[in-house]
Design an enzyme around this catalytic site. Structure first.
Site, PDB file in Angstrom:
ATOM      1  N   ARG A   1       2.599  13.859  -7.302  1.00 27.66           N
ATOM      2  CA  ARG A   1       3.739  12.990  -7.490  1.00 27.66           C
ATOM      3  C   ARG A   1       4.694  13.202  -8.555  1.00 27.66           C
ATOM      4  O   ARG A   1       4.210  12.565  -9.409  1.00 27.66           O
ATOM      5  CB  ARG A   1       3.343  11.299  -7.499  1.00 27.66           C
TER       6      ARG A   1
ATOM      7  N   ARG B   1       7.397  -7.864 -15.486  1.00 29.05           N
ATOM      8  CA  ARG B   1       8.859  -7.005 -15.385  1.00 29.05           C
ATOM      9  C   ARG B   1       9.760  -8.197 -14.687  1.00 29.05           C
ATOM     10  O   ARG B   1       9.565  -8.831 -13.981  1.00 29.05           O
ATOM     11  CB  ARG B   1       9.210  -6.179 -14.474  1.00 29.05           C
TER      12      ARG B   1
ATOM     13  N   ASN C   1      -1.179  12.289  -9.985  1.00 32.20           N
ATOM     14  CA  ASN C   1      -0.481  11.682 -10.289  1.00 32.20           C
ATOM     15  C   ASN C   1      -0.312  11.452 -12.011  1.00 32.20           C
ATOM     16  O   ASN C   1      -0.816  10.353 -12.322  1.00 32.20           O
ATOM     17  CB  ASN C   1      -0.528  10.354  -9.559  1.00 32.20           C
TER      18      ASN C   1
ATOM     19  N   GLU D   1       0.005  -6.461   0.689  1.00 30.65           N
ATOM     20  CA  GLU D   1      -1.836  -5.693   1.801  1.00 30.65           C
ATOM     21  C   GLU D   1      -2.676  -7.407   1.455  1.00 30.65           C
ATOM     22  O   GLU D   1      -3.324  -7.262   2.408  1.00 30.65           O
ATOM     23  CB  GLU D   1      -3.034  -4.988   0.876  1.00 30.65           C
TER      24      GLU D   1
ATOM     25  N   LYS E   1      -3.814   9.930 -12.556  1.00 32.09           N
ATOM     26  CA  LYS E   1      -4.555  10.077 -11.101  1.00 32.09           C
ATOM     27  C   LYS E   1      -4.840  11.655 -10.125  1.00 32.09           C
ATOM     28  O   LYS E   1      -3.751  11.343 -10.091  1.00 32.09           O
ATOM     29  CB  LYS E   1      -4.159   9.047 -10.273  1.00 32.09           C
TER      30      LYS E   1
ATOM     31  N   ASN F   1       1.433  -4.269  -8.877  1.00 32.57           N
ATOM     32  CA  ASN F   1       2.162  -4.826  -9.992  1.00 32.57           C
ATOM     33  C   ASN F   1       4.131  -4.475 -10.294  1.00 32.57           C
ATOM     34  O   ASN F   1       4.459  -5.337 -10.777  1.00 32.57           O
ATOM     35  CB  ASN F   1       1.415  -4.325 -10.939  1.00 32.57           C
ATOM     36  N   GLY F   2       3.893  -3.212  -9.587  1.00 28.68           N
ATOM     37  CA  GLY F   2       5.763  -3.162 -10.044  1.00 28.68           C
ATOM     38  C   GLY F   2       5.708  -3.335  -8.454  1.00 28.68           C
ATOM     39  O   GLY F   2       5.550  -3.445  -7.607  1.00 28.68           O
TER      40      GLY F   2
ATOM     41  N   PHE G   1      -2.440 -11.566  -9.371  1.00 29.80           N
ATOM     42  CA  PHE G   1      -2.067 -12.495  -8.361  1.00 29.80           C
ATOM     43  C   PHE G   1      -3.156 -13.047  -8.132  1.00 29.80           C
ATOM     44  O   PHE G   1      -3.028 -14.601  -8.049  1.00 29.80           O
ATOM     45  CB  PHE G   1      -0.985 -12.220  -7.026  1.00 29.80           C
TER      46      PHE G   1
ATOM     47  N   GLU H   1      -0.093   6.268  -0.737  1.00 27.66           N
ATOM     48  CA  GLU H   1       1.306   6.765  -1.279  1.00 27.66           C
ATOM     49  C   GLU H   1       0.308   8.724  -1.458  1.00 27.66           C
ATOM     50  O   GLU H   1       0.732   9.170  -1.145  1.00 27.66           O
ATOM     51  CB  GLU H   1       1.564   6.729  -2.485  1.00 27.66           C
TER      52      GLU H   1
ATOM     53  N   HIS I   1       9.196   4.085  -5.523  1.00 23.48           N
ATOM     54  CA  HIS I   1       8.025   3.723  -4.284  1.00 23.48           C
ATOM     55  C   HIS I   1       8.710   4.134  -3.066  1.00 23.48           C
ATOM     56  O   HIS I   1       7.965   4.428  -2.332  1.00 23.48           O
ATOM     57  CB  HIS I   1       8.165   2.194  -4.359  1.00 23.48           C
TER      58      HIS I   1
ATOM     59  N   HIS J   1       6.937  -3.717  -0.974  1.00 26.86           N
ATOM     60  CA  HIS J   1       5.993  -3.460  -1.939  1.00 26.86           C
ATOM     61  C   HIS J   1       6.027  -4.267  -2.542  1.00 26.86           C
ATOM     62  O   HIS J   1       6.652  -4.259  -3.641  1.00 26.86           O
ATOM     63  CB  HIS J   1       6.341  -1.758  -1.621  1.00 26.86           C
ATOM     64  N   LEU J   2       4.985  -4.975  -2.845  1.00 27.79           N
ATOM     65  CA  LEU J   2       5.064  -5.860  -3.705  1.00 27.79           C
ATOM     66  C   LEU J   2       3.332  -5.589  -4.053  1.00 27.79           C
ATOM     67  O   LEU J   2       2.604  -5.721  -4.199  1.00 27.79           O
ATOM     68  CB  LEU J   2       4.196  -7.528  -3.046  1.00 27.79           C
TER      69      LEU J   2
HETATM   70  P1  ADP Z   1       1.242  -0.763  -9.022  1.00 27.54           P
HETATM   71  O1  ADP Z   1      -0.188   0.533  -8.106  1.00 27.54           O
HETATM   72  O2  ADP Z   1       1.924  -1.237  -9.251  1.00 27.54           O
HETATM   73  O3  ADP Z   1      -0.357  -0.956 -10.426  1.00 27.54           O
HETATM   74  P2  ADP Z   1      -0.660  -2.403  -7.074  1.00 27.54           P
HETATM   75  O4  ADP Z   1      -0.073  -1.894  -5.924  1.00 27.54           O
HETATM   76  O5  ADP Z   1      -2.253  -2.036  -6.961  1.00 27.54           O
HETATM   77  O6  ADP Z   1      -0.225  -1.993  -8.300  1.00 27.54           O
HETATM   78  O7  ADP Z   1      -1.077  -4.321  -6.883  1.00 27.54           O
HETATM   79  C1  ADP Z   1      -2.081  -4.546  -8.139  1.00 27.54           C
HETATM   80  C2  ADP Z   1      -1.379  -6.412  -7.718  1.00 27.54           C
HETATM   81  O8  ADP Z   1      -2.233  -6.634  -6.951  1.00 27.54           O
HETATM   82  C3  ADP Z   1      -2.698  -6.555  -9.402  1.00 27.54           C
HETATM   83  O9  ADP Z   1      -1.841  -7.094  -9.693  1.00 27.54           O
HETATM   84  C4  ADP Z   1      -3.087  -8.640  -7.915  1.00 27.54           C
HETATM   85  O10 ADP Z   1      -1.826  -9.375  -8.390  1.00 27.54           O
HETATM   86  C5  ADP Z   1      -2.322  -7.034  -6.821  1.00 27.54           C
HETATM   87  N1  ADP Z   1      -3.671  -8.336  -5.706  1.00 27.54           N
HETATM   88  C6  ADP Z   1      -4.782  -7.472  -5.727  1.00 27.54           C
HETATM   89  N2  ADP Z   1      -5.843  -7.681  -5.301  1.00 27.54           N
HETATM   90  C7  ADP Z   1      -5.452  -8.530  -4.769  1.00 27.54           C
HETATM   91  C8  ADP Z   1      -5.886  -9.904  -4.082  1.00 27.54           C
HETATM   92  N3  ADP Z   1      -7.406  -9.741  -3.343  1.00 27.54           N
HETATM   93  N4  ADP Z   1      -6.273 -11.551  -3.539  1.00 27.54           N
HETATM   94  C9  ADP Z   1      -4.051 -10.979  -4.401  1.00 27.54           C
HETATM   95  N5  ADP Z   1      -3.148 -10.143  -5.167  1.00 27.54           N
HETATM   96  C10 ADP Z   1      -4.491  -9.108  -5.476  1.00 27.54           C
END
Ligand code: ADP
Length: 396
Positions: free
Chosen positions: A90, A240, A7, A333, A14, A210-211, A283, A383, A179, A207-208
């Site tokens: 990817r 964003r 990726n 998750e 990555k 960072n994005g 978060f 992914e 995604h 799908h929650l």
């Molecule tokens: P991306 O792939 O878009 O960079 P991820 O799916 O890895 O994002 O998600 C990262 C986000 O998940 C972090 O910025 C944080 O907000 C949240 N996160 C990760 N672990 C936890 C946790 N234990 N509790 C709450 N939020 C979490």
């Protein structure tokens, strides 16, 4: 088969080497600061994490150093590079050209290049990664797996913007969504876990991370999704803004004397949860802030959850019903409070959450009560494994 999943970002790469039979990653890692100085992180499944600070002037050196690490006689995970059967890449934007994964050849590279305009930061980096692998592993089949492909089944009423039609004709301005690998993988898992009839199923995937994006998956196909031409549209995200009144751009540009690209930078990197809280995009820190009584941290979480719930509600209308709502990615998750808050807006659907089950983290679990009319679940996304499986399916 052993599949190297790559990726590539503009200054990062990555990687995972996955054994497709077991689904296990033999090694995971990343190269950072490519073209700046360089840092290679190497994490074998059964060994010690290593960090190498060698210079990484370009992606080819990065790929070369990754290959050297994974085949190193002392700490490598394979005896020789011949053990790598295929590479899965990817690729962020496949435009309207790609509605599925494809084996990479010259024609495919040209078609990916033609989508560069739509993802100017990502697609060129993906192509550099592909070319680097071609040079270093000639003859090893490579597959492109597109973030946009799963959403190509959206009907035109879902992907057209209310803009002059010529912008679509001339520049392909439309909703694409992102995604896709995650939305596809997670929606398929839900159909399996709940034994739904795939051809008569309505699933909403949140799908929650960072994005963040939400998709409506009807009969196994994406029929709508919240990200658009670019990943900026839709939900409030880590940094964003998601949807805003487009007129705000001109208003702020005039007030703050900013150019269009400076405004785009604010919307992509300084907005969302980070911008609202003034604290963080993460978060975990938001939850801490709320515990300490930080009012803007509370506001950021409330806005995030409220927007997500409204999008879910709109997809119930889009599909005229829903069987299951599923949460995935970093926040989906791990953050039971966010899940609970989003579900609290959806009681009208007959959705009730079991608090004990909702306390889980990072496991596949149904978090709704047995009598809940609509099921809610957590399904960790993977992914890289999905890219590995797509790659194996094409090269076998
Ligand atoms: P991306 O792939 O878009 O960079 P991820 O799916 O890895 O994002 O998600 C990262 C986000 O998940 C972090 O910025 C944080 O907000 C949240 N996160 C990760 N672990 C936890 C946790 N234990 N509790 C709450 N939020 C979490």
């Amino acid at each position: 088969m052993k599949v190297l999943v790559i990726n590539c970002g503009s200054s990062s790469l990555k990687y995972q080497l996955i054994d497709s039979e077991s689904g296990e990653a033999l090694v995971t890692g990343l190269c950072e600061r490519i073209g700046i100085d360089g840092r290679l992180v190497y994490k074998p499944a059964n060994g010690e994490k290593r960090i190498f600070e060698d210079k990484l002037p370009d992606h080819q050196v990065a790929v070369s150093n990754v290959l050297a690490a994974i085949s190193n006689p002392e700490y490598g995970v394979i005896g020789s590079l011949d053990e790598i059967d295929a590479v899965g890449h990817r690729v962020v934007h496949g435009g309207e050209t790609f509605n599925r994964s494809v084996i990479i050849n010259d024609e495919v590279i040209k078609a990916i290049e033609e989508c560069n305009d739509l993802a100017p930061l990502h697609n060129p980096a993906n192509i550099i990664g592909i070319n680097a692998c071609t040079k270093l592993m000639p003859g090893v089949p490579q597959v492109a797996v597109f973030d946009t492909a799963f959403h190509q089944t959206m009907p035109d009423k879902a992907y057209m913007y209310g803009l002059p039609y010529e912008y679509y004709e001339k520049y392909k301005v439309r909703r694409y969504g992102f995604h896709g690998t995650s939305h596809s993988y997670v929606s398929k898992r839900v159909i399996d876990i709940l034994s739904l009839d795939k051809n008569n199923s309505k699933v909403i995937v949140c799908h929650l991370g960072n994005g963040a994006s939400i998709s409506a998956v009807m009969n196994g196909k994406s029929v709508d999704t919240s990200m658009g031409l670019t990943p900026l549209e839709g939900l409030v995200m880590g940094t964003r803004s998601g949807d805003i009144d487009p007129a705000i751009m001109e208003f702020i540009a005039k007030k703050e004397n900013l150019s269009i690209s400076e405004i785009m930078n604010v919307l992509n990197k300084k907005s969302g949860v980070q911008g609202m809280s003034g604290l963080t995009s993460d978060f975990r820190d938001i939850d801490e802030g709320i515990k300490k009584g930080n009012n803007r941290a509370r506001l950021a979480r409330e806005v995030f959850c409220y927007k997500a719930a409204k999008v879910v509600g709109s997809y119930v209308a889009a599909m005229n019903g829903v069987d299951a709502i599923v949460f995935t990615a970093g926040i989906g998750e791990n953050d039971g409070v966010v899940r609970k808050e989003i579900c609290s807006y959806l009681g009208f659907l007959g959705l009730t959450v079991d608090d004990e089950k909702n306390a889980v983290r990072g496991e596949e679990v149904v978090i709704s009560t047995p009598d809940s009319k609509v099921k809610a679940l957590v399904v960790p996304t993977n992914e890289e494994l999905a890219i590995c499986r797509e790659t194996v399916a094409l090269v076998k």
